[in-house]
Structures are given as structure tokens and as C-alpha cells.
Design a protein around this motif. Structure first.
Motif, mmCIF file in Angstrom:
data_model
loop_
_atom_site.group_PDB
_atom_site.id
_atom_site.type_symbol
_atom_site.label_atom_id
_atom_site.label_comp_id
_atom_site.label_asym_id
_atom_site.label_seq_id
_atom_site.Cartn_x
_atom_site.Cartn_y
_atom_site.Cartn_z
ATOM 1 N N ALA A 53 -4.173 13.577 2.933
ATOM 2 C CA ALA A 53 -3.234 12.480 3.205
ATOM 3 C C ALA A 53 -3.417 11.953 4.616
ATOM 4 C CB ALA A 53 -1.800 12.953 2.997
ATOM 5 N N LEU A 54 -3.544 12.845 5.589
ATOM 6 C CA LEU A 54 -3.749 12.420 6.968
ATOM 7 C C LEU A 54 -5.064 11.669 7.129
ATOM 8 C CD1 LEU A 54 -2.447 15.578 8.834
ATOM 9 C CD2 LEU A 54 -1.304 13.355 8.609
ATOM 10 N N ASP A 55 -6.104 12.123 6.423
ATOM 11 C CA ASP A 55 -7.392 11.419 6.457
ATOM 12 C C ASP A 55 -7.253 10.013 5.874
ATOM 13 O OD1 ASP A 55 -8.529 13.701 7.540
ATOM 14 O OD2 ASP A 55 -9.409 14.369 5.636
ATOM 15 N N ILE A 56 -6.533 9.886 4.768
ATOM 16 C CA ILE A 56 -6.327 8.579 4.135
ATOM 17 C C ILE A 56 -5.510 7.671 5.050
ATOM 18 C CG2 ILE A 56 -5.197 7.389 2.211
ATOM 19 C CD1 ILE A 56 -6.060 9.811 0.454
ATOM 20 N N LEU A 57 -4.480 8.219 5.677
ATOM 21 C CA LEU A 57 -3.664 7.423 6.602
ATOM 22 C C LEU A 57 -4.496 6.912 7.773
ATOM 23 C CD1 LEU A 57 -0.361 9.478 6.632
ATOM 24 C CD2 LEU A 57 -0.680 7.166 5.712
ATOM 25 N N ASP A 58 -5.408 7.738 8.258
ATOM 26 C CA ASP A 58 -6.286 7.300 9.343
ATOM 27 C C ASP A 58 -7.204 6.169 8.882
ATOM 28 O OD1 ASP A 58 -5.310 9.001 11.279
ATOM 29 O OD2 ASP A 58 -6.874 10.517 11.000
ATOM 30 N N GLN B 71 0.849 -1.192 0.000
ATOM 31 C CA GLN B 71 0.000 0.000 0.000
ATOM 32 C C GLN B 71 0.888 1.246 0.000
ATOM 33 O OE1 GLN B 71 -3.604 -0.008 0.345
ATOM 34 N NE2 GLN B 71 -3.340 -2.154 -0.183
ATOM 35 N N ILE B 72 0.671 2.115 -0.988
ATOM 36 C CA ILE B 72 1.476 3.334 -1.125
ATOM 37 C C ILE B 72 0.548 4.538 -1.210
ATOM 38 C CG2 ILE B 72 3.139 4.570 -2.569
ATOM 39 C CD1 ILE B 72 4.080 1.813 -3.584
ATOM 40 N N LEU B 73 0.867 5.562 -0.424
ATOM 41 C CA LEU B 73 0.138 6.826 -0.495
ATOM 42 C C LEU B 73 1.023 7.855 -1.177
ATOM 43 C CD1 LEU B 73 -2.114 8.840 0.182
ATOM 44 C CD2 LEU B 73 -1.107 9.082 2.466
ATOM 45 N N VAL B 74 0.490 8.470 -2.227
ATOM 46 C CA VAL B 74 1.202 9.501 -2.977
ATOM 47 C C VAL B 74 0.497 10.833 -2.701
ATOM 48 C CG1 VAL B 74 1.930 10.304 -5.249
ATOM 49 C CG2 VAL B 74 1.793 7.842 -4.777
ATOM 50 N N GLY C 77 5.457 15.267 -2.330
ATOM 51 C CA GLY C 77 6.197 16.345 -2.948
ATOM 52 C C GLY C 77 6.821 17.246 -1.903
ATOM 53 N N VAL C 78 7.840 17.966 -2.298
ATOM 54 C CA VAL C 78 8.540 18.861 -1.379
ATOM 55 C C VAL C 78 7.589 19.927 -0.848
ATOM 56 C CG1 VAL C 78 10.390 20.551 -1.180
ATOM 57 C CG2 VAL C 78 10.756 18.474 -2.480
ATOM 58 N N ILE C 79 6.727 20.434 -1.705
ATOM 59 C CA ILE C 79 5.782 21.474 -1.297
ATOM 60 C C ILE C 79 4.389 20.854 -1.281
ATOM 61 C CG2 ILE C 79 4.794 23.717 -1.840
ATOM 62 C CD1 ILE C 79 7.386 24.311 -3.396
ATOM 63 N N VAL C 80 3.945 20.472 -0.096
ATOM 64 C CA VAL C 80 2.619 19.889 0.066
ATOM 65 C C VAL C 80 1.947 20.621 1.214
ATOM 66 C CG1 VAL C 80 1.310 17.821 0.643
ATOM 67 C CG2 VAL C 80 3.342 17.629 -0.766
ATOM 68 N N THR C 81 0.791 21.230 0.935
ATOM 69 C CA THR C 81 0.092 21.997 1.955
ATOM 70 C C THR C 81 -0.437 21.083 3.053
ATOM 71 O OG1 THR C 81 -1.994 21.850 0.751
ATOM 72 C CG2 THR C 81 -0.616 23.754 0.301
ATOM 73 N N SER C 82 -0.458 21.563 4.251
ATOM 74 C CA SER C 82 -0.971 20.890 5.443
ATOM 75 C C SER C 82 -0.156 19.674 5.861
ATOM 76 C CB SER C 82 -2.426 20.456 5.246
ATOM 77 O OG SER C 82 -3.227 21.548 4.928
#
Length: 85
Positions: free
Chosen positions: A42-47, A4-7, A58-63
């Protein structure tokens, strides 16, 4: 169970490129990707998917200013392999 990979990237084209590059592995059930356009998603998906093992962002990712960011007492940094792209 597939890897499982989150991008996490704010460029929608990244999702298309990854799906194209790994289409055989995805079809074979070897890899499963999740995609988020920002850090909060991303945090919602990780949860929702604690079985995610790799985080590509990416280097620049908001939140998601810090890869060890988490919710509550959950320490994302200790459970994920992180790669900045």
C-alpha cells in the motif's frame, strides 16, 4: 480524472467483490481502484500514485499498523480520506 481509491486487505476476495460492485463506475471511468494485500505494498502504491484520494483498509493489515504511516517526511494522514473496513 476518476476518483482514485486504494483498497488494502489481505483477503483476495475483497478485490473481486469491489470490482463486481463498482463495475459500471469503473467502466465509465468515474472510479479507479488500486489494490494491495499488505501495508508495505500500500505504501509503495501511495508513493507511485499520489493522486489517490481515499484509502480503505482492513482492521488487521500487516505493515500498516497506523493509518498515518508514511515514508520519509510524507504524511499520508493529511492527504487521504481513510476508512477502516
Amino acid at each position: 480524472m476518476p476518483l482514485q481509491i486504494l483498497v488494502v486487505d489481505d483477503e483476495r476476495l475483497v478485490e473481486e467483490m469491489i470490482k463486481s460492485r463498482f463495475r459500471k463506475e469503473i467502466r465509465a471511468g468515474e472510479i479507479s481502484f488500486h489494490f494491495a494485500l499488505n501495508g508495505q505494498l500500500a505504501l509503495d502504491i501511495l508513493d507511485a500514485h499520489p493522486d489517490i484520494g481515499i484509502l480503505l483498509y482492513g482492521v488487521i493489515v500487516t505493515s500498516l499498523s497506523c493509518p498515518s504511516a508514511g515514508r520519509g517526511d510524507k504524511d499520508v494522514s493529511s492527504t487521504l480520506e481513510k476508512v477502516v473496513v
